[in-house]
Write an enzyme that holds these catalytic residues in place. Structure first.
Site, mmCIF file in Angstrom:
data_model
loop_
_atom_site.group_PDB
_atom_site.id
_atom_site.type_symbol
_atom_site.label_atom_id
_atom_site.label_comp_id
_atom_site.label_asym_id
_atom_site.label_seq_id
_atom_site.Cartn_x
_atom_site.Cartn_y
_atom_site.Cartn_z
ATOM 1 N N GLY A 13 0.795 -1.241 0.000
ATOM 2 C CA GLY A 13 0.000 0.000 0.000
ATOM 3 C C GLY A 13 0.817 1.274 0.000
ATOM 4 N N TYR A 157 -17.821 9.542 0.908
ATOM 5 C CA TYR A 157 -17.009 8.359 1.246
ATOM 6 C C TYR A 157 -17.687 7.095 0.679
ATOM 7 C CZ TYR A 157 -13.418 5.792 3.799
ATOM 8 O OH TYR A 157 -12.351 4.989 4.123
ATOM 9 N N LYS A 164 -15.066 -0.573 3.979
ATOM 10 C CA LYS A 164 -14.375 -0.570 5.274
ATOM 11 C C LYS A 164 -15.168 -1.365 6.319
ATOM 12 C CE LYS A 164 -10.715 1.922 4.276
ATOM 13 N NZ LYS A 164 -9.468 1.213 3.942
#
Ligand SMILES: NC(=O)c1ccc[n+]([C@@H]2O[C@H](COP(=O)([O-])OP(=O)(O)OC[C@H]3O[C@@H](n4cnc5c(N)ncnc54)[C@H](O)[C@@H]3O)[C@@H](O)[C@H]2O)c1
Length: 257
Positions: A13, A157, A164
């Site tokens: 990442g 978001y 998430k």
């Protein structure tokens, strides 16, 4: 206290010097760990190689986490180069741009699939690939990065919040599966930080101001603060902690109105 000397870790990442995963890599290297870093595409390879040049004897390997084949190749590289793995930091997330600017109700099936695949399933795929390498070392620590948009609505978001939520649930199920092998699985839920991924969310800078106005510490957080908390979870200091989501957000999560 957070000593990682003699440990070998995989960091997924890193896109550039602002990546949270890069801050964690630097902190882990400072604690004595040897690291393997990945890049998802040729476009980002040079960035990752430039940053890796600051580390001692790193392993650098390709890995698009959307590909089972590339995850398997990465595990083979780690087996060859390291022989075993002590920790994994998972900081990969992606959603198509339109899904982060249009109303959530307009999320296409394809954007939903991609966001959940890259941002949540990838933790499961990577955990499965590294678990045998961790078991060889007597256990390990897996850490992912999440955001409070999993629990509450943050404008734009959108599908990343849904991803998430799946990621956080995956942390608990993976912790249950891998705990008997002494492999711990946790997440840090970081406050908003200006990074490449954050720049993809429309209106992100207004979220930063909300932290300055309303978080108990009256400020946001930075990458090094997330990295310091990561050292706790990656090192033996966190040896009894698994299945947890650690909030590193200047206390923002505690606030109501
Ligand atoms: N910046 C924030 O405000 C914030 C807050 C909480 C959590 N997070 C999370 O932290 C993590 C790291 O994000 P960041 O803010 O450092 O931004 P970043 O853009 O630096 O990192 C995201 C990474 O995901 C990688 N990635 C995307 N698609 C991939 C794929 N198919 N295969 C492999 N890698 C892929 C990118 O290359 C990049 O390195 C993400 O999970 C993000 O959701 C960020």
């Amino acid at each position: 206290m957070f000593d990682l000397s003699g440990k070998q870790g995989l960091i997924v990442g890193i896109a550039n010097k602002r990546s949270i995963a890069w801050a964690i890599a630097q902190a882990a290297a400072a604690q004595g760990a040897r690291l393997a870093l990945t890049y998802p595409s040729e476009r980002l390879e040079e960035n990752v190689r430039e940053l890796a040049a600051k580390l001692e004897n790193p392993v650098i390997a390709p890995c698009d986490v959307g590909s089972d084949e590339q995850i398997a190749d990465l595990a083979a590289t780690l087996d060859r180069e390291f022989g075993g793995v002590d920790f994994l930091v998972h900081g990969a997330a992606f959603a198509p741009a339109e899904a982060l600017s249009h109303p959530f109700v307009e999320t296409s099936r394809e954007a939903f699939r991609i966001a959940l695949d890259v941002s949540a399933y990838s933790l499961v795929g990577l955990a499965r690939a590294v678990a045998p390498l961790m078991a060889r070392r007597g256990g390990g620590s897996i850490l992912t990065l999440t955001y409070i948009g999993s629990q509450r609505v943050f404008t734009n978001y959108n599908v990343m919040g849904v991803a998430k939520a799946a990621l956080e649930s995956s942390v608990r199920y993976l912790a249950a599966d891998l705990g008997p092998q002494n492999i711990r699985v946790n997440a840090i839920s970081a406050g908003a930080i200006k990074t490449l991924a954050a720049a993809g969310i429309s209106g992100f800078s207004s979220i930063l101001q909300v932290y300055r106005d309303r978080a108990p510490l009256r400020r946001g957080v930075d990458q090094t603060e997330v990295a310091d908390a990561a050292m706790f979870l990656l090192s033996d200091a966190g040896r009894a902690v698994t299945g947890s989501i650690l909030m590193v957000d200047a206390g923002f999560h505690a606030m109501g109105l």
